[in-house]
Design a protein around this motif. Structure first.
Motif, short mmCIF file in Angstrom:
data_model
loop_
_atom_site.label_atom_id
_atom_site.label_comp_id
_atom_site.label_asym_id
_atom_site.label_seq_id
_atom_site.Cartn_x
_atom_site.Cartn_y
_atom_site.Cartn_z
N ASP A 110 0.84 -1.21 0.00
CA ASP A 110 0.00 0.00 0.00
C ASP A 110 0.87 1.25 0.00
OD1 ASP A 110 -2.33 -1.48 -0.03
OD2 ASP A 110 -2.63 -1.38 2.15
N ARG A 111 1.95 1.25 0.76
CA ARG A 111 2.86 2.41 0.78
C ARG A 111 3.52 2.60 -0.57
NH1 ARG A 111 5.10 0.06 5.87
NH2 ARG A 111 3.54 0.61 7.40
N PHE A 112 3.92 1.47 -1.20
CA PHE A 112 4.52 1.59 -2.54
C PHE A 112 3.54 2.18 -3.54
CE2 PHE A 112 7.83 -1.77 -1.56
CZ PHE A 112 8.92 -0.91 -1.73
N LYS A 113 2.30 1.78 -3.44
CA LYS A 113 1.29 2.35 -4.37
C LYS A 113 1.18 3.86 -4.18
CE LYS A 113 -1.59 -1.77 -4.73
NZ LYS A 113 -2.87 -2.36 -4.39
N LYS A 114 1.21 4.30 -2.95
CA LYS A 114 1.13 5.74 -2.68
C LYS A 114 2.36 6.46 -3.23
CE LYS A 114 -1.69 5.44 1.48
NZ LYS A 114 -1.71 5.63 2.92
N VAL A 115 3.51 5.84 -3.07
CA VAL A 115 4.75 6.47 -3.53
C VAL A 115 4.78 6.51 -5.05
CG1 VAL A 115 7.27 6.18 -3.63
CG2 VAL A 115 6.06 5.92 -1.47
N PHE A 116 4.33 5.44 -5.71
CA PHE A 116 4.36 5.41 -7.17
C PHE A 116 3.36 6.38 -7.79
CE2 PHE A 116 6.45 1.15 -6.93
CZ PHE A 116 7.57 1.50 -7.67
N GLU A 117 2.36 6.78 -7.05
CA GLU A 117 1.42 7.76 -7.56
C GLU A 117 2.09 9.11 -7.76
OE1 GLU A 117 -1.81 7.71 -4.80
OE2 GLU A 117 -2.60 5.83 -5.58
N LYS A 118 3.09 9.40 -7.00
CA LYS A 118 3.83 10.65 -7.14
C LYS A 118 4.95 10.43 -8.13
CE LYS A 118 2.98 11.97 -2.39
NZ LYS A 118 3.57 12.28 -1.12
N LYS A 119 5.04 11.28 -9.14
CA LYS A 119 6.03 11.12 -10.20
C LYS A 119 7.44 11.43 -9.71
CE LYS A 119 2.91 11.89 -13.97
NZ LYS A 119 2.67 12.55 -15.20
N SER A 120 7.57 12.30 -8.76
CA SER A 120 8.90 12.71 -8.31
C SER A 120 9.61 11.59 -7.53
CB SER A 120 8.81 13.97 -7.45
OG SER A 120 8.05 13.69 -6.29
N ALA A 121 8.83 10.72 -6.94
CA ALA A 121 9.45 9.70 -6.08
C ALA A 121 9.56 8.36 -6.79
CB ALA A 121 8.63 9.55 -4.82
N ARG A 122 9.28 8.28 -8.08
CA ARG A 122 9.32 7.00 -8.79
C ARG A 122 10.72 6.41 -8.79
NH1 ARG A 122 5.29 7.51 -13.93
NH2 ARG A 122 3.43 7.73 -12.67
N LYS A 123 11.72 7.24 -8.96
CA LYS A 123 13.09 6.72 -8.96
C LYS A 123 13.44 6.18 -7.58
CE LYS A 123 15.02 9.49 -12.62
NZ LYS A 123 16.04 10.41 -13.04
N THR A 124 13.05 6.90 -6.56
CA THR A 124 13.32 6.43 -5.20
C THR A 124 12.56 5.14 -4.94
OG1 THR A 124 13.48 8.74 -4.52
CG2 THR A 124 13.28 7.10 -2.78
N CYS A 125 11.33 5.07 -5.41
CA CYS A 125 10.52 3.87 -5.21
C CYS A 125 11.11 2.67 -5.94
CB CYS A 125 9.09 4.10 -5.68
SG CYS A 125 8.17 5.15 -4.56
N SER A 126 11.58 2.90 -7.16
CA SER A 126 12.17 1.78 -7.87
C SER A 126 13.42 1.28 -7.15
CB SER A 126 12.48 2.09 -9.33
OG SER A 126 12.92 3.38 -9.52
#
Length: 143
Positions: A110-126
């Motif tokens: 669920d936290r990953f889904k929230k993070v991936f919704e934001k474009k700025s944090a996609r690199k951090t999420c990956s």
């Protein structure tokens, strides 16, 4: 009527056996014939009793053997029961830990889904996803 010299029953037909006759209490036979019959009957009776004793001894040995086997099986089933109980407890603990891990994974997803919704944090999420996959891979390789 016939008479045999001893106190005989009066019969219209004589009944002779050896040198005796039918008395009131039973049969009177010659003493040598009676001795032969008694010895023969005694020998048969003794042999029959010896056979019975032998048979009973074999049965006793077989019963003891069965008792030993039943005792062994009783101990074995008791050991199996204890082993099954300990395995059930172990499986219950593993199941509870898996349920807890599943809950943690759901929260993480669920936290990953929230993070991936934001474009700025996609690199951090990956990067976090790669580290998570690596962590799970390393964790699963230990088991």
């Amino acid at each position: 009527m016939w008479s045999c010299g001893v106190k005989c029953l009066n019969h219209s037909i004589p009944f002779w056996l050896g040198d005796g006759c039918l008395e009131e209490g039973g049969l009177k036979a010659s003493s040598s014939y009676s001795r032969d019959i008694n010895e023969h009957d005694n020998d048969k009776a003794i042999e029959s009793l010896q056979d019975r004793v032998s048979f009973l001894k074999r049965n006793d040995k077989a019963i003891e053997s069965l008792q030993d086997r039943v005792s062994f099986l009783k101990r074995l089933t008791g050991d199996i029961h204890e082993e099954v109980e300990s395995h059930n407890q172990l499986l219950d603990r593993v199941g509870n830990k898996m349920d807890g891990s599943r809950g943690m994974m759901m929260g993480t997803m669920d936290r990953f889904k929230k993070v991936f919704e934001k474009k700025s944090a996609r690199k951090t999420c990956s990067l976090v996803a790669y580290f998570t996959v690596a962590f799970v891979f390393l964790l699963s390789s230990k088991f």
